[in-house]
Design a protein around this motif. Structure first.
Motif, PDB file in Angstrom:
ATOM      1  N   ASN A  83       0.826  -1.212   0.000  1.00 43.34           N
ATOM      2  CA  ASN A  83       0.000   0.000   0.000  1.00 43.34           C
ATOM      3  C   ASN A  83       0.856   1.256   0.000  1.00 43.34           C
ATOM      4  O   ASN A  83       0.597   2.200  -0.740  1.00 43.34           O
ATOM      5  N   LEU A 124       2.458   2.039  -3.299  1.00 44.88           N
ATOM      6  CA  LEU A 124       1.492   2.579  -4.265  1.00 44.88           C
ATOM      7  C   LEU A 124       1.298   4.082  -4.035  1.00 44.88           C
ATOM      8  O   LEU A 124       1.337   4.882  -4.968  1.00 44.88           O
ATOM      9  N   TRP A 125       1.121   4.483  -2.774  1.00 45.39           N
ATOM     10  CA  TRP A 125       0.963   5.913  -2.484  1.00 45.39           C
ATOM     11  C   TRP A 125       2.233   6.682  -2.811  1.00 45.39           C
ATOM     12  O   TRP A 125       2.191   7.858  -3.194  1.00 45.39           O
ATOM     13  N   ALA A 140      -2.500   9.940   3.342  1.00 43.65           N
ATOM     14  CA  ALA A 140      -3.009   8.559   3.248  1.00 43.65           C
ATOM     15  C   ALA A 140      -2.066   7.596   3.964  1.00 43.65           C
ATOM     16  O   ALA A 140      -2.507   6.684   4.668  1.00 43.65           O
TER      17      ALA A 140
END
Lengths: 264, 163
Positions: free
Chosen positions: A113, A116-117, A140
């Protein structure tokens, strides 16, 4: 959000990535070359991005991807990755995790995750849109970390051993984990059980306040070092510790990176 | 302009984490419809799960073993002590629900049969007709977790259902 914190965070994640891949190399045959677990599909067209090997890339390319990823990680330690490289880093890493799904753990999924950010996360965005995307990614990642602790705490409320204070004793007495002596000291294992449970609920709130942030991160580092040592999930422990960099302020980040950052 | 940007970012984060919550919260807390939408959104790109040692840690320690002869039993990860190979062994046991006491026989589906055989593929090339079993050491009293009862459960592989 400031450039020093972002660069420190990016470096911490790339250092983790390099360390994880190097540590996994002796098991590459079982993980990626001839994986133990049969390939599982990921739903949706975007699923192809995180399940590249054996679908639109040959399975044999997985080992080459490990070498490429290590090169990308070294580059990321040296300077900020361009967007295309950050995207490839995420895609190849996610596909390697998917190929070796049977060896997966929360730390790998967290990094999945985070990477990806990080495609959107820039230390010096050149355009307004890039700046907005960077801010979205930065927040995020921070919220993801706090959210993770909250969810794991909530799950633990559904049982009896965490609230009853026996959970750590049960884990410690498991021959696959440890340390075994803890099981024989009930007051200590109960204290650790409740401290961990409290930490998982306090972190999502207290990490946002200046006075509590650093003590909380220090406790978290000790906790994750413990899980790395005794729970057999070293990459998970170090993944969380690496991600803590995103909570440091500019001065703390500069101090951590000195003298390298100050020389630029 | 800054306020508008902050609002947009806040809204995007709120939707993202609301869907993540529906995906990762204890299943009984989330209505079916919301869970469905969360799987559609989260599974491809943001998959995660945070229930390690929850709601309770495993009360049974489970080791899967392969039999080479009449009395020679070895753990599936015995040939390699790499932490990721050990993890695979543990995860196979977890998928088989090894945290709870098994019945008298453990029936294993083809997906996990393939994984178990792949863990010992080097042995399998030399020794025909490998047998497998599970050894569980289970806590009977949470306040005396070091006292565990040992159970040995034979494994039977289930043939895939005919279409």
């Amino acid at each position: 959000m400031n450039p020093a914190t972002i660069r420190l965070f990016q470096r911490a994640v790339h250092l983790w990535l390099l360390g994880y891949l190097l540590s996994a190399l002796p098991a590459a045959e079982w993980l990626w070359e001839h994986p133990v677990g049969r390939s599982l599909p990921v739903p949706g067209p975007s699923g192809l991005l995180v399940n590249a090997f054996g679908t639109w890339l040959p399975g044999e390319a997985a080992v080459l991807a490990v070498i490429l990823l290590m090169a990308f990680a070294v580059y990321g330690l040296w300077r900020e990755q361009p967007v295309w490289m950050a995207f490839l880093t995420w895609m190849l890493f996610a596909s390697l995790v998917q190929r070796a799904w049977l060896a997966s753990c929360g730390g790998l999924l967290l990094m999945d995750n985070v990477l990806l950010w990080m495609v959107l996360l820039r230390s010096a965005p050149s355009a307004r849109l890039a700046e907005g995307a960077g801010q979205l990614a930065f927040h995020a990642i921070r919220v993801q970390l706090a959210f993770t602790y909250l969810v794991t705490g909530l799950h633990k409320l559904g049982g009896t051993s965490w609230t009853g204070g026996t959970a750590v004793g049960i884990v410690a007495s498991d021959p696959q984990f440890g340390p075994a002596f803890l099981a024989h000291v009930p007051w200590l294992s109960a204290a650790i059980t409740w401290a961990l449970l409290a930490f998982q609920f306090i972190f999502p709130v207290a990490v946002w306040f200046r006075a509590t942030r650093l003590p909380l991160l220090a406790f978290g580092v000790l906790f994750h070092l413990g899980t790395a040592l005794w729970m057999g999930i070293p990459e998970m422990g170090f993944a969380f510790i690496a991600c803590y960099a995103v909570f440091l302020n500019e001065d703390e980040a500069r101090m951590t990176m000195r003298p390298r950052w100050s020389s630029r | 302009m800054r306020t508008r940007r902050a609002l947009v970012i806040g809204a995007l984060l709120a939707v993202h984490f609301a869907l993540l919550a529906c995906y990762t919260f204890p299943r009984r807390w989330v209505p079916d419809r919301l869970h469905f939408w969360s799987v559609t959104y989260v599974r491809p790109l943001f998959h995660q799960g945070w229930d390690l040692f929850a709601p309770d840690p495993p009360r049974c320690s489970c080791t899967l073993q392969v039999g080479l002869g009449a009395a020679d039993w070895r753990a599936l990860d015995a040939s390699q002590d790499h932490y990721l190979v050990t993890r695979m062994h543990r995860n196979i046991a977890a998928y088989l629900d090894g945290a709870r006491p098994f019945g008298d026989t453990l029936y294993v589906e083809p997906l996990m049969e393939q994984a178990m055989r792949a863990m010992v593929r080097d042995i399998g090339r030399e020794v025909p007709g490998l047998r497998f079993r599970a050894v569980q050491r289970c806590v009977t009293d949470d306040h005396r977790p070091w006292e565990r009862t040992e159970r040995v459960v034979p494994i039977v592989f289930v043939k895939p259902a005919k279409p």
